[in-house]
Design a protein around this motif. Structure first.
Motif, PDB file in Angstrom:
ATOM      1  N   GLU A 369      34.301  31.548  36.721  1.00 18.26           N
ATOM      2  CA  GLU A 369      35.261  31.235  36.031  1.00 18.26           C
ATOM      3  C   GLU A 369      35.428  29.829  36.206  1.00 18.26           C
ATOM      4  O   GLU A 369      34.610  28.947  37.088  1.00 18.26           O
ATOM      5  CB  GLU A 369      36.847  32.024  35.861  1.00 18.26           C
ATOM      6  N   VAL A 382      32.441  34.661  39.696  1.00 23.18           N
ATOM      7  CA  VAL A 382      32.701  36.118  38.939  1.00 23.18           C
ATOM      8  C   VAL A 382      31.993  37.055  40.141  1.00 23.18           C
ATOM      9  O   VAL A 382      30.982  37.470  40.341  1.00 23.18           O
ATOM     10  CB  VAL A 382      33.434  36.570  37.716  1.00 23.18           C
ATOM     11  N   ALA A 418      40.526  42.634  35.048  1.00 18.21           N
ATOM     12  CA  ALA A 418      39.912  41.448  36.053  1.00 18.21           C
ATOM     13  C   ALA A 418      41.405  40.850  35.719  1.00 18.21           C
ATOM     14  O   ALA A 418      42.129  41.448  34.786  1.00 18.21           O
ATOM     15  CB  ALA A 418      39.606  40.357  35.966  1.00 18.21           C
ATOM     16  N   ALA A 423      40.035  40.799  43.408  1.00 14.26           N
ATOM     17  CA  ALA A 423      38.526  40.318  42.899  1.00 14.26           C
ATOM     18  C   ALA A 423      38.365  41.614  41.927  1.00 14.26           C
ATOM     19  O   ALA A 423      39.336  42.302  41.991  1.00 14.26           O
ATOM     20  CB  ALA A 423      37.690  40.861  44.161  1.00 14.26           C
ATOM     21  N   PRO A 424      37.810  41.118  40.590  1.00 13.87           N
ATOM     22  CA  PRO A 424      37.738  42.310  39.444  1.00 13.87           C
ATOM     23  C   PRO A 424      37.462  44.662  40.117  1.00 13.87           C
ATOM     24  O   PRO A 424      37.168  44.433  41.396  1.00 13.87           O
ATOM     25  CB  PRO A 424      36.509  42.365  39.020  1.00 13.87           C
TER      26      PRO A 424
END
Length: 698
Positions: A369, A382, A418, A423-424
């Protein structure tokens, strides 16, 4: 944006002959007795194709492997256990879905909360099966473009039989109906995009002289509601020699950017900002790609070095500059991602507050990102897996919400959400359609003829016996800067790995695995480097005793079909099976057939004697030799492929037949460039291919 007369002896690396790839170009005969097969839907040509199909299908479908493979494949394609791929539009998730009950498919949507459930409730927008039946048309979904930010009106594209050409109709989402007297475009390889509710930017077939030599629109217009298409206002008019002209909008929370893009060649473009005062050319290198616009920063990926204000930004970099400053001849270029020798940018997207960059290092993904802080870009990783392939699936222009997927050869694709948590979150994943436990993935590197380091992935049993007799299939592409990355395939797992096969993906030059330089190294007269890279991979597998020529097969489609066509004509002793799908093969006439003119920058211009002097060396159709022992090639194509003309495969097979060279041929009478128009057709084609490979290579 893709091959016997005699049994081959198993050769060791040391006994492989040294090949001189040069040929006496004065002997090539460009007269063509098979031109009649270029009549795509001519009665004579279709009768010929059906006769070839009948012979090949009678053999392949009678083999004991075929029916079990077909049934397993169809169960996967129709499986309700697949997760629906999301497309974010405003407050909804959109999806197009096919299964056993909906062969042509459903266009549908749901809310974010519903989508997170194991079994979401869907709102059906278009039932394509019902529409096709009502209208008596063989409709195949070709996508949609909707008016932002409300998403109440969409332009829906429908293809007959899966061709690239499509018809476009305006659709009203609240009422779930096509708009009477709305925007409608006849069948063409065109594109339309809303500028506002009553204005559409359109590039299409406006009549004689309005299309390029490549078969794409050369004129972009503004079309206002309530007026006939013939009265649309010209925005820009390109040349017949251009690849095409397209008009569209880039939507950001702060501003909307109407754009017109002209592509003089496949790898160059000139982009204009369109406004009340007309078009303003955006002054960036012709071969650079505009990736996105973020807070008026134009993000550009460089295919060659760019020198500006005394500083040079290297090929492969991602940089940004304020668009208004750039148009005024001012502004400072800022680095976003700088290249290195082992990495390449694989995708760029934006959300409301960040830019997302997907890149590869040695063909393995890494996701970052990037925030714009005080005029400079700040990067952070990420939290995502890094040993396989990541794809940015869908992003939102108006929020920080986005989805990405992860997969590798043995890991079913997982979908991550996400932007809603620190966090995803792994939201959904495909089921395991085959048992991956007995297998492992390894990455290897070998040296090509000129010393270049070439990577390849191998998927095989953990207890693989290195006895030189394992059935092995190599897949590659090697063109147009298209990368071949780790990817989970149920059909490869079920139809090949579980049947005792070894699967290999070769990352040869011509692709994008190491950025634009990796691609450019094998363009035009340098295409032999792709073939040499492939031979190096094949020879390394033989040297390691994974396999031998008697058990080695190759597969490629489209530009990869050209690749495998040249491999089996140059080195027939190296392979015992070749799957050549929707291929280019006649490089004397490729630029005269359908979209072929758009690929001259990649391959060369056969009408230029200097280009033809070397291009004919890379034309499988012209390199067939009746006195050579070739592997028995399986060619597949589609009548409705309006990108790569089916005559490439037709003429190659007709010529081989007349030379007495054995082959198999299957032409799907519909299906487009993908070769299949629905799940049943896809399952059948894959079963045919693996039935052939198992028979030839075991």
């Amino acid at each position: 944006m893709s091959r016997t007369l005699a049994s081959l002896l198993a050769l060791t690396l040391g006994s492989l002959p040294v090949i001189n790839h040069a040929m006496d170009t004065s002997t090539v005969n460009t007269d063509d007795p098979y031109l009649w097969l270029e009549d795509i839907e001519g009665e004579k040509a279709l009768d010929w194709a059906r006769a070839q199909n009948e012979k090949s299908l009678a053999e392949l479908e009678a083999r004991p492997e075929f029916q079990p493979l077909f049934e397993k494949n169809l169960a996967v394609y129709d499986s309700q256990d697949r997760y629906p791929s999301p497309s974010i539009r405003g407050e909804h998730i959109y999806n197009f879905w096919r299964d056993a009950e909906h062969e042509r498919g459903l266009w549908r949507r749901t809310t974010f909360d519903e989508y997170r459930k194991a079994e979401p409730a869907w709102e059906i927008l278009i039932d394509l099966d019902a529409l096709a039946e009502a209208e008596g048309e063989n409709w195949v979904w070709a996508g949609s473009s909707c008016l932002q930010p409300g998403y109440e009106r969409c332009l829906v594209s429908l293809s007959r039989g899966g061709a690239d050409a499509s018809v476009t109709r305006e659709f009203d989402l609240p009422s779930k109906t096509f708009v009477d007297d709305g925007f409608q475009l006849p069948e063409a390889k065109g594109f339309a995009s809303f500028m506002d509710r009553d204005t559409v930017m359109v590039s299409t077939d406006f009549g004689p002289g309005s299309m390029t030599e490549s078969g794409y629109p050369r004129i972009a217009k503004l079309w206002r509601r309530g007026t006939p298409l013939e009265q649309a206002e010209v925005i820009h008019e390109g040349q017949a020699s251009d690849i095409g002209v397209w008009a569209y909008q880039v939507h950001t929370p702060e501003r909307v950017y109407p754009m017109v893009q002209v592509a003089p060649t496949f790898f160059s473009q000139k982009t204009y900002l369109f406004g009340d005062d007309g078009l303003k050319a955006i002054p960036i290198p012709a071969d650079a790609n505009i990736e996105t616009i973020f807070r008026n920063q134009l993000l550009v990926s460089l295919k060659s070095d760019w020198t500006r204000d005394g500083k040079t930004w290297s090929q492969g970099a991602l940089v940004s500059i304020d668009l208004d400053d750039l148009l005024a001849g001012e502004g400072t270029v800022q680095p976003v991602v700088l290249p290195d020798a082992r990495s390449a940018i694989d995708g760029v997207a934006r959300i409301r507050d960040r830019v997302l960059v997907n890149r590869m290092t040695d063909v393995r993904s890494r996701l970052t990102e990037h925030r714009l802080v005080d005029g400079q870009w700040k990067e952070r990783d990420v939290d995502a897996p890094t040993m396989g392939q990541i794809n940015i699936v869908s992003t939102s222009d108006d929020s920080n919400h986005w989805f990405f997927s992860y997969t590798d050869f043995l890991t079913p694709t997982s979908l991550f959400e996400a932007g809603t948590a620190e966090a995803p979150v792994r939201l959904k994943e495909l089921p395991a359609f085959f048992n991956a436990d007995p297998f492992e993935v390894s990455q290897h590197f070998t040296r090509s003829a000129d010393g270049t380091r070439v990577p390849y992935f191998m998927v095989a049993r953990k207890d693989l016996d290195l006895n030189a007799s394992n059935p092995t299939l190599i897949w590659a592409y090697g063109g147009f800067e298209v990368s071949q990355t780790p990817n989970y395939s149920a059909t490869i797992g079920m139809d090949w790995l579980e049947q005792g096969g070894v699967y290999v993906v070769a990352n040869i030059r011509g692709g994008g695995e190491y950025g634009p330089a990796w691609h450019q190294a094998a363009q035009r007269e340098n295409r032999q480097k792709s073939y040499d890279d492939f031979y190096a991979v094949a020879e390394d597998l033989i040297a390691r005793k994974v396999t031998s020529p008697a058990h080695l097969g190759i597969r490629g489609g489209s530009g990869g079909g050209l690749l495998v066509g040249m491999l089996f004509t140059q080195r027939p002793e190296l392979f015992n099976a070749v799957v050549c799908q929707v291929p280019l093969l006649d490089m004397w006439r490729f630029d005269k057939l359908l979209a072929g003119a758009s690929w001259v920058e990649e391959y060369g211009d056969p009408d230029n004697p200097d280009d033809w002097a070397w291009l004919q060396n890379y034309s499988p159709y012209h390199n067939l030799d009746a006195d050579k022992d070739y592997p028995r090639v399986f060619f597949t194509t589609s009548t409705r492929d309006d990108r790569v003309h089916p005559a490439h495969a037709r003429k190659m097979v007709a010529k081989m037949n007349d030379m007495g060279l054995p082959n198999l041929y299957y032409e799907n009478i519909e299906g487009g460039h993908g070769g299949a128009a629905n799940n049943r057709q896809s399952a059948r084609v894959q079963a045919l291919i693996y039935t052939y490979l198992l028979h030839e290579l075991r």
